[in-house]
Enzyme design. Structure first.
Site, PDB file in Angstrom:
ATOM      1  N   ALA A 166      71.058  76.149  36.646  1.00 52.35           N
ATOM      2  CA  ALA A 166      70.786  77.459  36.278  1.00 52.35           C
ATOM      3  C   ALA A 166      71.467  77.218  34.996  1.00 52.35           C
ATOM      4  O   ALA A 166      70.117  78.132  33.705  1.00 52.35           O
ATOM      5  CB  ALA A 166      70.673  78.613  37.184  1.00 52.35           C
ATOM      6  N   ASP A 226      71.607  79.861  41.850  1.00 52.02           N
ATOM      7  CA  ASP A 226      70.003  79.781  40.451  1.00 52.02           C
ATOM      8  C   ASP A 226      69.956  81.053  40.315  1.00 52.02           C
ATOM      9  O   ASP A 226      69.149  81.454  39.489  1.00 52.02           O
ATOM     10  CB  ASP A 226      68.688  78.839  41.537  1.00 52.02           C
ATOM     11  CG  ASP A 226      69.132  77.657  41.253  1.00 52.02           C
ATOM     12  OD1 ASP A 226      70.105  76.796  42.599  1.00 52.02           O
ATOM     13  OD2 ASP A 226      69.350  77.425  39.475  1.00 52.02           O
ATOM     14  N   ARG A 265      60.058  76.997  35.442  1.00 52.22           N
ATOM     15  CA  ARG A 265      61.582  76.234  35.859  1.00 52.22           C
ATOM     16  C   ARG A 265      60.822  77.277  36.520  1.00 52.22           C
ATOM     17  O   ARG A 265      61.510  78.740  36.176  1.00 52.22           O
ATOM     18  CB  ARG A 265      62.082  75.513  36.557  1.00 52.22           C
ATOM     19  CG  ARG A 265      62.015  74.216  36.173  1.00 52.22           C
ATOM     20  CD  ARG A 265      63.210  72.909  36.902  1.00 52.22           C
ATOM     21  NE  ARG A 265      63.491  73.469  37.828  1.00 52.22           N
ATOM     22  CZ  ARG A 265      64.831  72.737  38.760  1.00 52.22           C
ATOM     23  NH1 ARG A 265      65.520  72.287  37.786  1.00 52.22           N
ATOM     24  NH2 ARG A 265      64.196  72.880  39.973  1.00 52.22           N
TER      25      ARG A 265
HETATM   26  O1  MRU Z   1      66.667  71.457  41.368  1.00 54.17           O
HETATM   27  P1  MRU Z   1      68.210  71.947  40.636  1.00 54.17           P
HETATM   28  O2  MRU Z   1      69.350  70.912  39.795  1.00 54.17           O
HETATM   29  O3  MRU Z   1      68.162  72.748  39.017  1.00 54.17           O
HETATM   30  O4  MRU Z   1      69.351  73.119  41.078  1.00 54.17           O
HETATM   31  C1  MRU Z   1      70.029  73.105  40.694  1.00 54.17           C
HETATM   32  C2  MRU Z   1      70.891  73.992  41.634  1.00 54.17           C
HETATM   33  O5  MRU Z   1      70.657  74.675  43.103  1.00 54.17           O
HETATM   34  C3  MRU Z   1      72.222  74.281  41.324  1.00 54.17           C
HETATM   35  O6  MRU Z   1      73.286  74.874  43.303  1.00 54.17           O
HETATM   36  C4  MRU Z   1      72.557  76.048  41.239  1.00 54.17           C
HETATM   37  O7  MRU Z   1      71.270  75.709  39.880  1.00 54.17           O
HETATM   38  C5  MRU Z   1      73.993  75.997  40.112  1.00 54.17           C
HETATM   39  S1  MRU Z   1      74.210  75.304  39.187  1.00 54.17           S
HETATM   40  C6  MRU Z   1      75.737  75.953  38.077  1.00 54.17           C
END
Ligand code: MRU
Length: 361
Positions: free
Chosen positions: A55, A242, A90
């Site tokens: 995120a 996220d 996204r």
């Molecule tokens: O689909 P992604 O790889 O973008 O998902 C990432 C996550 O779910 C992380 O745990 C979240 O973004 C926190 S990152 C600091």
């Protein structure tokens, strides 16, 4: 953080250059590929195809995308179109919308002839702040690990994490992994249970980061966590987020909720670590109001890895007739969250505590 002993960030511009560089995370942990992003389309594709992910990093990439786009055409209409295109990349990560809104509001206020310069400075500012916030999350979360270490007479603290919430998911330091990096540098004994995190196997990124920092870790399949918790092999769970609601519901990578349930049943503290830019102050109920991204079934029925000759290959693992569903995130209700580790401190997962901490009415 360190890669082969050298400091690296997930996104940067070389001194004096306007070209944005990223690590194409699709090739990690097998190969470190650095690519340039040169157009709005490059940036949008980098986010939607998960060349960059996590995120906070998604948000900063969007900020640099607007800066890049403003260099080419700083009109109102291009600003609007660029923000619209980025918003569609996204749907779940709050930081994407937070960054777009922040830059957009600031640019609309000023003349188009100074927008390119301003956008570039704002993107650098958000990137620098992201590093500072994540470092601060590390300092706050460190207290939790130090406390457990004291209670265990300085024996190894076992932390379970899901997905990758390390420096690759941010500009630097990470969220859930930041306290772990800090604890390791402070000399505490830590060991990390790394959830593989199907279908995209972000656990591979976490293991790569931990190996580069010399932190003891073990990869486990996603179904192992509950079993390890029942046997006293996990002292705490720390994950990223996220999008977290103002009432403390935590949306994170699919499978996080099951870890929280198992942690609750075993009396193990479950923390979410996140910068305040991940909090959606407009919503309270995560289950009703957070848009959950559904990704391609190709992520489930194909898998990538190195073949016997060390070549990266993608293989189909189920027959074409198998139907699949691929929700990328789930929501952990606040009642299963022990605390929210932020850049300002660790807070109870409720509306009052969070609003008060961040001065939100
Ligand atoms: O689909 P992604 O790889 O973008 O998902 C990432 C996550 O779910 C992380 O745990 C979240 O973004 C926190 S990152 C600091």
């Amino acid at each position: 953080m360190k890669v082969n002993g050298e400091s690296l960030r997930s996104i940067w511009r070389d001194n004096g250059s306007k070209t944005v560089k990223i690590i194409d995370q699709r090739y990690l942990p097998h190969s470190l590929e650095i690519i340039d992003l040169n157009s709005l389309n490059d940036f949008c594709e980098a986010i939607s195809e998960m060349k960059v992910r996590g995120a906070p990093l998604i948000g900063i990439t969007a900020a640099y995308a607007i800066a890049d786009s403003m260099q080419k055409d700083s009109s109102d209409s291009n600003l609007e179109n660029s923000c619209n295109s980025l918003s569609k990349t996204r749907p779940t990560a709050m930081n994407l919308f937070w960054a777009i809104n922040f830059i957009k509001e600031n640019l609309y206020k000023i003349n188009s002839d100074i927008r390119a310069d301003k956008a570039s400075k704002l993107a650098d500012q958000l990137a620098a702040e992201d590093i500072q916030k994540n470092k601060a999350i590390g300092q706050e979360g460190f207290k939790i690990i130090a406390d457990i270490s004291e209670k265990k007479n300085k024996e190894t603290v076992n932390i379970l994490t899901h997905c990758n919430a390390g420096w690759l998911a941010t500009v630097d330091w990470g969220t859930a992994l930041s306290p772990i990096f800090r604890a390791n540098r402070e000399g505490l004994k830590v060991h990390v249970w790394v959830d593989e995190t199907r279908p995209r196997n972000q656990g591979g990124l976490t293991a790569w980061e931990l190996a580069n920092e010399g932190i003891n870790h073990t990869m486990i399949v996603d179904n192992s966590g509950g079993h390890l918790m029942q046997r006293g092999m996990v002292d705490a769970v720390i994950v990223g987020s996220d999008r977290t609601t103002s009432a403390g519901d935590v949306c994170n990578k699919i499978g996080t909720y099951l870890k929280a349930l198992a942690a609750k049943d075993n009396n193990i503290p479950f923390y979410a670590a996140l910068p305040s830019s991940t909090i959606d102050w407009n919503i309270q109920n995560g289950l009703n109001d957070i848009p959950i991204e559904n990704r391609s079934s190709k992520e489930i029925d194909h898998i990538s890895g190195l073949d016997m000759d060390g070549r990266l290959e993608t293989l189909r693992i189920y027959s074409e007739s198998v139907k699949s569903l691929n929700p990328a995130f789930d929501v952990t209700p606040s009642k299963f969250v022990t605390g929210i580790i932020t850049e300002k401190g660790i807070y109870d997962p409720n509306e009052e505590a969070l609003r008060q901490a961040f001065g939100k009415k």
